[in-house]
Structures are given as structure tokens and as C-alpha cells.
Design a protein around this motif. Sequence first.
Motif: not given
Length: 187
Positions: A156-169
Motif C-alpha cells: 500500500l505504501v508503495e502504491d500511495y507514494k505514487v499518488e502523494f503530492l508532498f512526498l519530497s517533504n
Amino acid sequence: MGAYGPTIENTDAIIDKLELLDMVCLKQGVNAELLVLGGSALLLLMAYNEREFRPTRDIDVTLISSSDETTILSLLQQLRIDTVDSIIELPPLEDLRHPKHEKMEIEVGLQAIRVYVPKPEYLACTKLFSRRQKDLDDLLQSDLLLLCNKDELLSLVEDYKVEFLFLSNPDVNVHQLDEIMRVKGII
């Protein structure tokens, strides 16, 4: 006192509030399905698994379905049960509401409403894809991650990382997942 009334120390206060909502819905002929999230969901999940969790200040829900959305939203507001449709970033509420995603039903004899909490993996994702220190503390101090199926959570984490806009934070809690799992002896 919490921001919305007395601090909720255990599941009794949550169940009492849900029973009151059920009674009012029954009188008004409203049926609804609700998903409890946040600290209240963790309290319910931990109690079900005979584990401890910190007190919370409120009951957060999202509406899955209702025979009368306007009335149920009004009743939730009157009873100080918060709807969190715009607060949770991930998982998407559509995922949490979708019938294919398993949820644990809170079975306490409710008639007009059905109440669920997300599977531990989805609840963990609500904490992981957040920048709030309180959510990080919940991951560190509770047994939530110990209740998760590790492979399902990581998928799930890997799937949602693709969708998360603020991952670079760097303040997003998901960046701490490996360390938290090491500390907890999960990996």
C-alpha cells in the motif's frame, strides 16, 4: 477537556456517542454507514485487539453511505462527531469507502447505522502520509504497525507514494517507516 468536550479515554465514550446517533437516526428513519478514523479508530482497533492506546479528543468519521445525507451530516454535527472528508490525504477516502477493502464492523447492537474501522494497514497509511507529529507519535508509541500485515502495508505504501503530492517533504511520516519498523522489530 479536549477541543470538543471531555477527553475520550476508552471505547465506552465512543460507543455511547454512536449509540446516541443510532437512536436519533432510528427515530428519524435515517440509515447510514460510517467509517471511524483517527484516534477514535485506533482506540477501537486497539481495544478489539486487547491493546492500549492514548486518549483522543474527538470522534472522526467519514460517511460511506446514507439514506439521507443532509440529515446524517446535520446529526453528526449536532453530536460533535467530526466528518474528516477533506483532512486525510492518503489513503484516498474512495479507497477506504470501497466495498472491496475490508473493514472491521463495530458490532454493538446498532440498528440504523453501521460503523466500521479500517483495516490496520489502511489506518497506518493515514498516519504515515501525514506531516503531523501526533501521527508519528501514534506510529511509534502504539502497536498499530504490529497489527499490520507487513507485506500488505508495504505494498500500500508503495502504491500511495505514487499518488502523494508532498512526498519530497522530509517531514512526511512515511520517511520514518523503515526506522520505526526496525525499532519495533518488524524488519
